[in-house]
Write a protein that holds these residues in place. Sequence first.
Motif, PDB file in Angstrom:
ATOM      1  N   ALA A  95       0.834  -1.208   0.000  1.00 37.06           N
ATOM      2  CA  ALA A  95       0.000   0.000   0.000  1.00 37.06           C
ATOM      3  C   ALA A  95       0.867   1.256   0.000  1.00 37.06           C
ATOM      4  O   ALA A  95       0.541   2.251  -0.656  1.00 37.06           O
ATOM      5  N   ILE A  96       1.976   1.220   0.717  1.00 37.77           N
ATOM      6  CA  ILE A  96       2.882   2.367   0.739  1.00 37.77           C
ATOM      7  C   ILE A  96       3.518   2.571  -0.625  1.00 37.77           C
ATOM      8  O   ILE A  96       3.584   3.693  -1.145  1.00 37.77           O
TER       9      ILE A  96
ATOM     10  N   SER B  82       2.993 -11.532   0.325  1.00 37.80           N
ATOM     11  CA  SER B  82       1.989 -10.469   0.259  1.00 37.80           C
ATOM     12  C   SER B  82       1.746  -9.807   1.610  1.00 37.80           C
ATOM     13  O   SER B  82       1.129  -8.746   1.675  1.00 37.80           O
ATOM     14  N   GLY B  83       2.217 -10.410   2.705  1.00 38.35           N
ATOM     15  CA  GLY B  83       1.913  -9.879   4.027  1.00 38.35           C
ATOM     16  C   GLY B  83       2.908  -8.882   4.567  1.00 38.35           C
ATOM     17  O   GLY B  83       2.799  -8.466   5.725  1.00 38.35           O
ATOM     18  N   ALA B  84       3.891  -8.475   3.786  1.00 38.75           N
ATOM     19  CA  ALA B  84       4.944  -7.585   4.292  1.00 38.75           C
ATOM     20  C   ALA B  84       4.353  -6.283   4.834  1.00 38.75           C
ATOM     21  O   ALA B  84       3.517  -5.653   4.193  1.00 38.75           O
ATOM     22  N   THR B  85       4.822  -5.887   6.016  1.00 35.24           N
ATOM     23  CA  THR B  85       4.352  -4.655   6.648  1.00 35.24           C
ATOM     24  C   THR B  85       5.480  -3.627   6.723  1.00 35.24           C
ATOM     25  O   THR B  85       6.658  -3.954   6.604  1.00 35.24           O
ATOM     26  N   TRP B  86       5.083  -2.393   6.993  1.00 34.17           N
ATOM     27  CA  TRP B  86       6.038  -1.290   7.067  1.00 34.17           C
ATOM     28  C   TRP B  86       6.991  -1.481   8.258  1.00 34.17           C
ATOM     29  O   TRP B  86       8.199  -1.301   8.134  1.00 34.17           O
ATOM     30  N   GLY B  87       6.463  -1.864   9.404  1.00 32.12           N
ATOM     31  CA  GLY B  87       7.307  -2.060  10.575  1.00 32.12           C
ATOM     32  C   GLY B  87       8.301  -3.187  10.386  1.00 32.12           C
ATOM     33  O   GLY B  87       9.480  -3.066  10.738  1.00 32.12           O
TER      34      GLY B  87
END
Length: 353
Positions: A72-73, A93-98
């Motif tokens: 999304a970022i 697909s689950g990679a997050t910003w943190g």
Amino acid sequence: MRSQDDSEYLAGRVSEACARGEPLRIQGGGSKTCYSGSGEGGALSTLAHTGIVHYEPTELVLTARSGTPLAAIEAALAMSGQMLGFEPPHFGSGATWGGTVACGLSGPRRPWAGSVRDAVLGCRMVDGRGEVLRFGGEVMKNVAGFDVSRLMAGALGTLGLLLEISVKVLPRPECETTLCFECPSAEGRERMIRWGGSGLPVTGMAWDGRLYLRLAGPEQAVSAAARRVGGDRAVEADTFWNGLREQTREFFSGKGDLWRLSVPPAADIGGLSGEWLIDWGGAQRWLRTDAGRNEVLAAAQAVGGHARLFRSANPAAMRCAALAPALAALHRRVKAAFDPAGMLNRGLCPEAS
């Protein structure tokens, strides 16, 4: 994109766990567990803590909550013709910003556009006591002295739970092209070293059976550089670089442990059996091997570098070399300042570099 501030809940969970003496395992999308390991303690998810807090394209700065999907970022940046310069891998697909910042992993563009740590301007975090802290800011002039926020890049959450991270972003280049060359690995390293000091608009150099050179910038500069070095235009160049970044190329699915070696670009690492892939103009080497841990670590140290076991069939395998006594003492002091009881992501091995 859904936006929700879970700061109070997350800080409360850490505070309660600290009072009970129960360790916590910070969990985002779980896409990089193969690299970090799973740690110890009860799971504390950041997935509900989402949203881009601040993004003004003219300022080239973005701030987002830690549970925000990396995809999304990147989509928001792309709409404004911008990107994350460090080209982070998703590994799913689950990679997050943190998780992206905590793991500190960068893609093929890293030597020329900077690492995750170089991009971080500031952060909000929860320390091991449950206290919310803020470091740095959202402009470069606030990043001075001992920059605590950049310690969080690559720390794997062992110093604190990231709530928000601010980073500098870059404009997408006007033009990009990839050239490829048939040559053995030794010749490939020689060419990469020569090109690295030639002033070419390089944004990627790698050898995986063939040598790949990525050029990016103004169209006139890229065209002139391509004529200067020759080679063939790479077919499906995006597929190659994405496969290298996301480790979907055939090399990464081979047998044996996967090691990442950080060494001087001109270093000749002889005596290690296995398959090699060379990235970052020779400074990052990937090795698929059945060689023992001590053998790989010693070979990297002999040329002034270091190695980390990136992926292994043995989940209990020690991933890092022991730190030198002085550096280990510094790590313990920093850890004690942020998480004195060792509550957060116990058992993980952050990067020492």
